[in-house]
Design a protein around this motif. Sequence first.
Motif, PDB file in Angstrom:
ATOM      1  N   PRO A 138     -29.483  51.846  -0.466  1.00  0.00           N
ATOM      2  CA  PRO A 138     -28.177  51.412   0.005  1.00  0.00           C
ATOM      3  C   PRO A 138     -27.072  51.933  -0.909  1.00  0.00           C
ATOM      4  CG  PRO A 138     -29.374  49.582  -0.962  1.00  0.00           C
ATOM      5  CD  PRO A 138     -30.307  50.750  -0.910  1.00  0.00           C
ATOM      6  N   PRO A 139     -25.870  52.107  -0.389  1.00  0.00           N
ATOM      7  CA  PRO A 139     -24.787  52.616  -1.225  1.00  0.00           C
ATOM      8  C   PRO A 139     -24.469  51.625  -2.346  1.00  0.00           C
ATOM      9  CG  PRO A 139     -23.961  51.905   0.910  1.00  0.00           C
ATOM     10  CD  PRO A 139     -25.446  51.847   0.974  1.00  0.00           C
ATOM     11  N   PRO A 140     -23.966  52.137  -3.466  1.00  0.00           N
ATOM     12  CA  PRO A 140     -23.674  51.236  -4.579  1.00  0.00           C
ATOM     13  C   PRO A 140     -22.574  50.255  -4.218  1.00  0.00           C
ATOM     14  CG  PRO A 140     -22.815  53.426  -5.008  1.00  0.00           C
ATOM     15  CD  PRO A 140     -23.628  53.512  -3.759  1.00  0.00           C
ATOM     16  N   LYS A 141     -22.716  49.034  -4.726  1.00  0.00           N
ATOM     17  CA  LYS A 141     -21.693  48.032  -4.459  1.00  0.00           C
ATOM     18  C   LYS A 141     -20.561  48.234  -5.436  1.00  0.00           C
ATOM     19  CE  LYS A 141     -24.638  44.579  -2.442  1.00  0.00           C
ATOM     20  NZ  LYS A 141     -25.095  43.211  -2.447  1.00  0.00           N
ATOM     21  N   GLY A 142     -19.383  48.365  -4.904  1.00  0.00           N
ATOM     22  CA  GLY A 142     -18.204  48.553  -5.731  1.00  0.00           C
ATOM     23  C   GLY A 142     -16.993  48.100  -4.943  1.00  0.00           C
ATOM     24  N   VAL A 143     -15.846  48.451  -5.421  1.00  0.00           N
ATOM     25  CA  VAL A 143     -14.615  48.073  -4.749  1.00  0.00           C
ATOM     26  C   VAL A 143     -14.358  49.050  -3.615  1.00  0.00           C
ATOM     27  CG1 VAL A 143     -12.142  47.780  -5.051  1.00  0.00           C
ATOM     28  CG2 VAL A 143     -13.695  47.089  -6.845  1.00  0.00           C
ATOM     29  N   TYR A 144     -14.155  48.512  -2.422  1.00  0.00           N
ATOM     30  CA  TYR A 144     -13.844  49.356  -1.274  1.00  0.00           C
ATOM     31  C   TYR A 144     -12.414  49.838  -1.413  1.00  0.00           C
ATOM     32  CZ  TYR A 144     -12.907  50.756   3.510  1.00  0.00           C
ATOM     33  OH  TYR A 144     -12.550  51.470   4.628  1.00  0.00           O
ATOM     34  N   ARG A 145     -12.213  51.146  -1.379  1.00  0.00           N
ATOM     35  CA  ARG A 145     -10.882  51.699  -1.585  1.00  0.00           C
ATOM     36  C   ARG A 145     -10.244  52.152  -0.292  1.00  0.00           C
ATOM     37  NH1 ARG A 145     -10.458  55.658  -6.371  1.00  0.00           N
ATOM     38  NH2 ARG A 145      -8.380  54.815  -6.458  1.00  0.00           N
ATOM     39  N   GLY A 146     -10.845  51.862   0.805  1.00  0.00           N
ATOM     40  CA  GLY A 146     -10.220  52.211   2.071  1.00  0.00           C
ATOM     41  C   GLY A 146     -10.589  53.590   2.536  1.00  0.00           C
ATOM     42  N   LYS A 147     -10.064  53.954   3.694  1.00  0.00           N
ATOM     43  CA  LYS A 147     -10.466  55.200   4.308  1.00  0.00           C
ATOM     44  C   LYS A 147      -9.466  56.313   4.068  1.00  0.00           C
ATOM     45  CE  LYS A 147     -10.497  55.643   9.290  1.00  0.00           C
ATOM     46  NZ  LYS A 147     -10.618  54.994  10.549  1.00  0.00           N
ATOM     47  N   ASP A 195      -5.977  49.678  -5.046  1.00  0.00           N
ATOM     48  CA  ASP A 195      -6.237  49.307  -6.434  1.00  0.00           C
ATOM     49  C   ASP A 195      -5.332  48.161  -6.888  1.00  0.00           C
ATOM     50  OD1 ASP A 195      -8.215  51.215  -6.570  1.00  0.00           O
ATOM     51  OD2 ASP A 195      -6.912  52.747  -7.466  1.00  0.00           O
ATOM     52  N   LEU A 196      -4.038  48.235  -6.531  1.00  0.00           N
ATOM     53  CA  LEU A 196      -3.114  47.167  -6.889  1.00  0.00           C
ATOM     54  C   LEU A 196      -3.531  45.843  -6.250  1.00  0.00           C
ATOM     55  CD1 LEU A 196       0.326  48.993  -6.598  1.00  0.00           C
ATOM     56  CD2 LEU A 196      -0.707  48.076  -8.686  1.00  0.00           C
ATOM     57  N   TYR A 197      -3.932  45.911  -4.997  1.00  0.00           N
ATOM     58  CA  TYR A 197      -4.329  44.703  -4.273  1.00  0.00           C
ATOM     59  C   TYR A 197      -5.594  44.090  -4.888  1.00  0.00           C
ATOM     60  CZ  TYR A 197      -5.674  41.763  -0.307  1.00  0.00           C
ATOM     61  OH  TYR A 197      -6.026  40.710   0.489  1.00  0.00           O
ATOM     62  N   ASN A 198      -6.573  44.926  -5.183  1.00  0.00           N
ATOM     63  CA  ASN A 198      -7.817  44.430  -5.783  1.00  0.00           C
ATOM     64  C   ASN A 198      -7.588  43.894  -7.198  1.00  0.00           C
ATOM     65  OD1 ASN A 198      -9.590  44.879  -3.619  1.00  0.00           O
ATOM     66  ND2 ASN A 198      -9.670  47.060  -4.111  1.00  0.00           N
ATOM     67  N   LYS A 199      -6.706  44.556  -7.960  1.00  0.00           N
ATOM     68  CA  LYS A 199      -6.373  44.085  -9.306  1.00  0.00           C
ATOM     69  C   LYS A 199      -5.703  42.713  -9.228  1.00  0.00           C
ATOM     70  CE  LYS A 199      -3.732  45.379 -13.378  1.00  0.00           C
ATOM     71  NZ  LYS A 199      -2.701  46.286 -13.898  1.00  0.00           N
ATOM     72  N   CYS A 200      -4.795  42.555  -8.279  1.00  0.00           N
ATOM     73  CA  CYS A 200      -4.113  41.277  -8.085  1.00  0.00           C
ATOM     74  C   CYS A 200      -5.131  40.181  -7.744  1.00  0.00           C
ATOM     75  CB  CYS A 200      -3.067  41.403  -6.984  1.00  0.00           C
ATOM     76  SG  CYS A 200      -2.178  39.878  -6.640  1.00  0.00           S
TER      77      CYS A 200
END
Length: 126
Positions: free
Chosen positions: A48-57, A66-71
């Motif tokens: 399976p793909p590594p679990k990480g932060v989804y950065r969109g398409k 990145d700003l949204y996830n950091k918040c």
Amino acid sequence: SVYDHPERRKGERAKGLPSTFPARLSSSHTMSMSILDRDVGKDPDYKPPPKGVYRGKYEACYEFYDLYNKCHKENRISRLFGACNKFKAQMDKCNYQQLNERRHAAAMKAKEQKEQMKKFQKRTTY
């Protein structure tokens, strides 16, 4: 029914079926899960793909993701009360713009292909 066969006695199992497969299915009987959850046909090399932060398409919107996830990471409680809504709005606006740009580019490409097809049809008609 499908499981009734003239040469098989009532209650006898069909050849080639696993022992967990019922000889006759009634409306109240459900098929056992041992048949359904076997790993038949699964790729043994699949990872399976590594679990990480989804950065969109859209790459152009990565900074907003990145700003949204950091918040969200920094404001565990206040995010529930709208602390990150401005970043979400920026992200949504960027996504919408990128979607419209791609949609416009696809429409132009389709229009160009349609014109080429008309030219081709005019040349090949007898």
